[in-house]
Design a protein around this motif. Structure first.
Motif, PDB file in Angstrom:
ATOM      1  N   LYS A  57      20.520  40.031   6.874  1.00 22.45           N
ATOM      2  CA  LYS A  57      20.517  41.495   6.949  1.00 22.45           C
ATOM      3  C   LYS A  57      21.357  41.992   8.121  1.00 22.45           C
ATOM      4  CE  LYS A  57      16.108  42.322   7.098  1.00 22.45           C
ATOM      5  NZ  LYS A  57      14.758  42.908   7.019  1.00 22.45           N
ATOM      6  N   ASN A  58      21.199  41.370   9.276  1.00 29.64           N
ATOM      7  CA  ASN A  58      21.966  41.797  10.457  1.00 29.64           C
ATOM      8  C   ASN A  58      23.465  41.640  10.230  1.00 29.64           C
ATOM      9  OD1 ASN A  58      19.599  42.416  11.817  1.00 29.64           O
ATOM     10  ND2 ASN A  58      19.511  40.455  12.881  1.00 29.64           N
ATOM     11  N   ALA A  61      17.755  41.006   0.772  1.00 33.11           N
ATOM     12  CA  ALA A  61      18.287  41.471   2.061  1.00 33.11           C
ATOM     13  C   ALA A  61      18.974  42.821   1.915  1.00 33.11           C
ATOM     14  CB  ALA A  61      19.256  40.429   2.627  1.00 33.11           C
ATOM     15  N   ASN A 119      18.065  32.580   6.401  1.00 31.56           N
ATOM     16  CA  ASN A 119      17.244  33.433   7.242  1.00 31.56           C
ATOM     17  C   ASN A 119      17.524  34.887   6.874  1.00 31.56           C
ATOM     18  OD1 ASN A 119      17.005  35.223   9.762  1.00 31.56           O
ATOM     19  ND2 ASN A 119      15.754  33.429  10.273  1.00 31.56           N
ATOM     20  N   LEU A 120      16.508  35.572   6.390  1.00 23.82           N
ATOM     21  CA  LEU A 120      16.665  36.930   5.889  1.00 23.82           C
ATOM     22  C   LEU A 120      17.141  37.895   6.987  1.00 23.82           C
ATOM     23  CD1 LEU A 120      16.352  38.270   3.130  1.00 23.82           C
ATOM     24  CD2 LEU A 120      14.076  38.981   3.829  1.00 23.82           C
ATOM     25  N   ASN A 121      16.592  37.772   8.189  1.00 22.42           N
ATOM     26  CA  ASN A 121      17.013  38.665   9.279  1.00 22.42           C
ATOM     27  C   ASN A 121      18.465  38.426   9.670  1.00 22.42           C
ATOM     28  OD1 ASN A 121      14.651  40.169   9.511  1.00 22.42           O
ATOM     29  ND2 ASN A 121      13.706  38.626  10.812  1.00 22.42           N
ATOM     30  N   SER A 122      18.866  37.178   9.737  1.00 29.70           N
ATOM     31  CA  SER A 122      20.262  36.849  10.042  1.00 29.70           C
ATOM     32  C   SER A 122      21.183  37.426   8.977  1.00 29.70           C
ATOM     33  CB  SER A 122      20.421  35.323  10.134  1.00 29.70           C
ATOM     34  OG  SER A 122      21.741  34.955  10.402  1.00 29.70           O
ATOM     35  N   GLN A 166      16.451  45.647   1.477  1.00 30.77           N
ATOM     36  CA  GLN A 166      15.710  45.903   2.706  1.00 30.77           C
ATOM     37  C   GLN A 166      16.573  46.598   3.752  1.00 30.77           C
ATOM     38  OE1 GLN A 166      13.769  42.389   4.241  1.00 30.77           O
ATOM     39  NE2 GLN A 166      12.554  42.103   2.392  1.00 30.77           N
ATOM     40  N   GLU A 167      17.847  46.261   3.796  1.00 31.60           N
ATOM     41  CA  GLU A 167      18.704  46.731   4.885  1.00 31.60           C
ATOM     42  C   GLU A 167      19.356  48.090   4.633  1.00 31.60           C
ATOM     43  OE1 GLU A 167      20.165  46.899   8.551  1.00 31.60           O
ATOM     44  OE2 GLU A 167      18.804  45.345   7.818  1.00 31.60           O
ATOM     45  N   LYS A 206      24.733  44.330   7.761  1.00 34.88           N
ATOM     46  CA  LYS A 206      24.837  45.630   8.435  1.00 34.88           C
ATOM     47  C   LYS A 206      26.052  45.639   9.372  1.00 34.88           C
ATOM     48  CE  LYS A 206      22.945  49.666   9.222  1.00 34.88           C
ATOM     49  NZ  LYS A 206      22.714  50.625   8.155  1.00 34.88           N
TER      50      LYS A 206
END
Length: 190
Positions: free
Chosen positions: A147-148, A7, A142-145, A10-11, A151
């Motif tokens: 990363k968000n 994560a 959850n990778l998106n959770s 990617q972020e 950030k």
């Protein structure tokens, strides 16, 4: 560990954030395997090497003071785990005023809440690669959770500070003395 690294890479870009990994050598992959994993995730991002954010890894055994210093070098404690019993490092970080980003699954959710940290969404998956845990479901963060949230904490520093205060308040309830008193009270009820 692998979820945090993936994560993060990617972020973030170079100079946007730094990931400090404190690795317990008794449980972790060897250093050469960690380097291979990081390289694999860097390659997945398609980023040039000059654009990769800094990752620092330590396998060292640290004194209590060194561990305290490490926690205090960070803004938040990252623990996107697949499963935990209690997670002593989470409460240690909270005692240093560091809110925790962790999976909303496992023993640490007994004391980590949206008031003193961030709980990451997950999906359960069956463990098949470790004989001792085969047939048991663990959380896949959850990778998106993740990363968000990572950030978000780099932008909303005031919220990090507020949750850090709540983290200290929570950690004060989980001292060894308080835990011993709770255990003694429980035994007295039996």
């Amino acid at each position: 560990l692998q979820h945090a690294i993936r994560a993060f890479l990617q972020e973030f870009k170079k100079d946007e954030a730094k990931l400090i990994l404190k690795i317990n050598p008794a449980y972790a992959m060897p250093q050469d395997m960690l380097r291979q994993l990081i390289t694999k995730y860097i390659n997945e991002t398609g980023k040039k090497l000059y654009d990769i954010p800094e990752i620092v890894a330590s396998y060292d055994n640290l004194t209590k003071q060194q561990l305290n210093d490490l926690y205090n070098e960070c803004d938040v404690f990252l623990n996107p785990t697949e499963g935990e019993a209690f997670s002593l490092p989470c409460i240690e970080a909270m005692a240093c005023g560091k809110p925790v980003i962790t999976t909303n699954f496992g023993g640490q959710i007994d004391y980590i809440t949206q008031q003193n940290g961030w709980l990451i969404n997950y999906e359960l998956h069956e463990i098949k690669h470790e004989i001792m845990y085969e047939g048991i479901n663990w959380a896949l963060p959850n990778l998106n959770s993740l990363k968000n949230t990572m950030k978000y904490v780099t932008i909303e520093t005031e919220k990090v500070f507020e949750k850090g205060i709540k983290a200290i308040e929570t950690a004060c309830n989980y001292t060894w003395d308080n835990s011993a008193k709770k255990a003694t009270n429980y035994l007295n009820l039996l």
